[in-house]
Design an enzyme around this catalytic site. Structure first.
Site, PDB file in Angstrom:
ATOM      1  CB  SER A  15      -0.849  -0.004   1.275  1.00 38.72           C
ATOM      2  OG  SER A  15      -1.558   1.212   1.419  1.00 38.72           O
ATOM      3  CE1 TYR A  37      -4.099  -2.060   5.506  1.00 41.28           C
ATOM      4  CE2 TYR A  37      -3.351   0.142   4.909  1.00 41.28           C
ATOM      5  CZ  TYR A  37      -3.853  -1.091   4.545  1.00 41.28           C
ATOM      6  OH  TYR A  37      -4.103  -1.364   3.213  1.00 41.28           O
TER       7      TYR A  37
HETATM    8  N1  LIG Z   1      -8.553  -0.221  -1.613  1.00 43.57           N
HETATM    9  C1  LIG Z   1      -7.481   0.468  -1.321  1.00 43.57           C
HETATM   10  O1  LIG Z   1      -7.508   1.712  -1.295  1.00 43.57           O
HETATM   11  C2  LIG Z   1      -6.190  -0.233  -1.023  1.00 43.57           C
HETATM   12  C3  LIG Z   1      -5.021   0.548  -1.004  1.00 43.57           C
HETATM   13  C4  LIG Z   1      -3.809  -0.073  -0.705  1.00 43.57           C
HETATM   14  C5  LIG Z   1      -3.780  -1.429  -0.431  1.00 43.57           C
HETATM   15  N2  LIG Z   1      -4.934  -2.157  -0.439  1.00 43.57           N
HETATM   16  C6  LIG Z   1      -4.845  -3.589  -0.128  1.00 43.57           C
HETATM   17  O2  LIG Z   1      -5.501  -4.317  -1.133  1.00 43.57           O
HETATM   18  C7  LIG Z   1      -5.883  -5.581  -0.623  1.00 43.57           C
HETATM   19  C8  LIG Z   1      -7.318  -5.866  -1.040  1.00 43.57           C
HETATM   20  O3  LIG Z   1      -8.184  -4.963  -0.399  1.00 43.57           O
HETATM   21  P1  LIG Z   1      -9.441  -4.287  -1.114  1.00 43.57           P
HETATM   22  O4  LIG Z   1      -9.172  -2.841  -1.197  1.00 43.57           O
HETATM   23  O5  LIG Z   1      -9.797  -5.025  -2.326  1.00 43.57           O
HETATM   24  O6  LIG Z   1     -10.548  -4.446   0.039  1.00 43.57           O
HETATM   25  P2  LIG Z   1     -11.840  -5.376   0.126  1.00 43.57           P
HETATM   26  O7  LIG Z   1     -12.800  -5.053  -0.961  1.00 43.57           O
HETATM   27  O8  LIG Z   1     -12.299  -5.249   1.547  1.00 43.57           O
HETATM   28  O9  LIG Z   1     -11.265  -6.832  -0.126  1.00 43.57           O
HETATM   29  C9  LIG Z   1     -10.531  -7.529   0.832  1.00 43.57           C
HETATM   30  C10 LIG Z   1     -10.494  -8.981   0.423  1.00 43.57           C
HETATM   31  O10 LIG Z   1      -9.706  -9.687   1.391  1.00 43.57           O
HETATM   32  C11 LIG Z   1     -10.433 -10.815   1.798  1.00 43.57           C
HETATM   33  N3  LIG Z   1     -10.085 -11.214   3.151  1.00 43.57           N
HETATM   34  C12 LIG Z   1     -10.132 -10.487   4.294  1.00 43.57           C
HETATM   35  N4  LIG Z   1      -9.766 -11.251   5.343  1.00 43.57           N
HETATM   36  C13 LIG Z   1      -9.475 -12.471   4.829  1.00 43.57           C
HETATM   37  C14 LIG Z   1      -9.046 -13.692   5.388  1.00 43.57           C
HETATM   38  N5  LIG Z   1      -8.826 -13.826   6.709  1.00 43.57           N
HETATM   39  N6  LIG Z   1      -8.849 -14.754   4.578  1.00 43.57           N
HETATM   40  C15 LIG Z   1      -9.080 -14.633   3.253  1.00 43.57           C
HETATM   41  N7  LIG Z   1      -9.486 -13.528   2.659  1.00 43.57           N
HETATM   42  C16 LIG Z   1      -9.682 -12.454   3.448  1.00 43.57           C
HETATM   43  C17 LIG Z   1     -11.896 -10.439   1.662  1.00 43.57           C
HETATM   44  O11 LIG Z   1     -12.681 -11.597   1.434  1.00 43.57           O
HETATM   45  P3  LIG Z   1     -13.604 -12.337   2.520  1.00 43.57           P
HETATM   46  O12 LIG Z   1     -14.151 -11.285   3.435  1.00 43.57           O
HETATM   47  O13 LIG Z   1     -14.632 -13.016   1.674  1.00 43.57           O
HETATM   48  O14 LIG Z   1     -12.689 -13.305   3.192  1.00 43.57           O
HETATM   49  C18 LIG Z   1     -11.866  -9.609   0.396  1.00 43.57           C
HETATM   50  O15 LIG Z   1     -11.966 -10.426  -0.729  1.00 43.57           O
HETATM   51  C19 LIG Z   1      -5.658  -5.511   0.889  1.00 43.57           C
HETATM   52  O16 LIG Z   1      -4.459  -6.175   1.196  1.00 43.57           O
HETATM   53  C20 LIG Z   1      -5.522  -4.020   1.144  1.00 43.57           C
HETATM   54  O17 LIG Z   1      -4.765  -3.758   2.285  1.00 43.57           O
HETATM   55  C21 LIG Z   1      -6.130  -1.590  -0.746  1.00 43.57           C
END
Ligand SMILES: NC(=O)c1ccc[n+]([C@@H]2O[C@H](COP(=O)([O-])OP(=O)(O)OC[C@H]3O[C@@H](n4cnc5c(N)ncnc54)[C@H](OP(=O)(O)O)[C@@H]3O)[C@@H](O)[C@H]2O)c1
Length: 246
Positions: A141, A154
């Site tokens: 991130s 985080y």
């Molecule tokens: N969106 C942003 O602005 C942003 C920026 C920088 C980095 N990121 C990173 O991108 C990644 C994806 O996040 P996102 O933005 O797509 O958010 P999101 O829509 O909340 O997706 C998170 C995903 O992680 C899964 N997850 C959470 N806990 C889990 C577990 N214990 N086991 C397996 N799967 C799990 C969730 O699926 P289930 O709930 O079905 O398990 C969901 O599919 C994360 O690592 C986040 O830190 C996001």
């Protein structure tokens, strides 16, 4: 169609929403063979159906349990004979001030954002070493490059992802394995919903409402890294919305 993606066997954790789902949609279009993991099986199955991957491509996986991640990866290898890419994407971001003592949330972030990535690495390494090829894509991130109030734990998990990835990059050279860290800025997903502190949640939602860009921006970064010739190893991608200052 993007080069070097067709027929690659790709495992994606956290594929039930947001960045993981967007990557799945893009890579399916480019002909990858996908195996999807997350806890919400119904959502995974709906996505697998929509992308015509077959029901067995959706595997209920909690990345904080090594045996479940190993099962996900081993099933991919059984189904397709190899594992070319893992996208260690599952994560959560329940930001809060340290003084709020949300210790359960700290534990959860460490378990999913750090240990989940390590478990993904542990699950694919035996396959990729044997194949003498592979590509490990870890999701960090902008918060893995800088920290602000409410973001200490985080950010610590995302700094950890970058450090683990760089150490791994150097170790896996003999096995012809590529290592990419992708560090997105604000991307419109369900991620802010994991914040339970109302003040921090408001602040983050405001930022996302103002600047967040669509999740297919992440899918484009994945496709870029994967589509390079096999002797080109894209190690770090840091990107933000053009309007994002932080
Ligand atoms: N969106 C942003 O602005 C942003 C920026 C920088 C980095 N990121 C990173 O991108 C990644 C994806 O996040 P996102 O933005 O797509 O958010 P999101 O829509 O909340 O997706 C998170 C995903 O992680 C899964 N997850 C959470 N806990 C889990 C577990 N214990 N086991 C397996 N799967 C799990 C969730 O699926 P289930 O709930 O079905 O398990 C969901 O599919 C994360 O690592 C986040 O830190 C996001």
């Amino acid at each position: 169609m993007t080069e070097n993606i067709n027929d690659k066997v790709v495992v994606i954790t956290g594929a039930s929403s947001g960045l993981g789902e967007a990557a799945a949609r893009r890579l399916a279009r480019d002909g990858a063979k996908l195996v999807l993991g997350a806890r919400r099986l119904e959502r995974l199955q709906t996505l697998a159906g929509e992308l015509s991957l077959g029901r067995e491509a959706a595997i209920e996986t909690d990345v904080s349990h090594f045996e479940q991640v190993k099962h996900l990866v081993d099933r991919a290898a059984q189904m397709h004979g190899r594992v070319d890419v893992i996208i260690n994407n599952a994560g959560l971001m329940p930001q809060s001030l340290l003084e709020s003592l949300k210790i359960d949330e700290w534990d959860r972030m460490i378990d999913v954002n750090i240990k989940g990535v390590l478990y993904g690495i542990a699950a694919v390494l035996p396959h990729m070493k044997q194949q003498k090829s592979g590509h490990i894509i870890n999701v960090a991130s902008v918060a893995g490059h800088k920290v602000g109030p409410g973001g200490a734990v985080y950010s610590a998990t995302k700094y950890a992802v970058r450090v683990i990835s760089e150490g791994m990059r150097q170790e896996v050279k003999p096995y012809n394995i590529r290592t990419t860290v992708i560090s997105p800025g604000a991307v419109a997903t369900e991620l802010p919903d994991t914040i339970t502190d109302p003040k921090v949640a408001d602040r983050v939602r405001q930022l996302y409402d103002q600047v967040a860009i669509p999740a297919d921006s992440f899918a484009s970064m994945v496709a870029f890294a994967m589509s390079q010739p096999e002797d080109v190893d894209v190690n770090e991608i840091l990107y933000r919305p053009t309007r994002q200052e932080y």
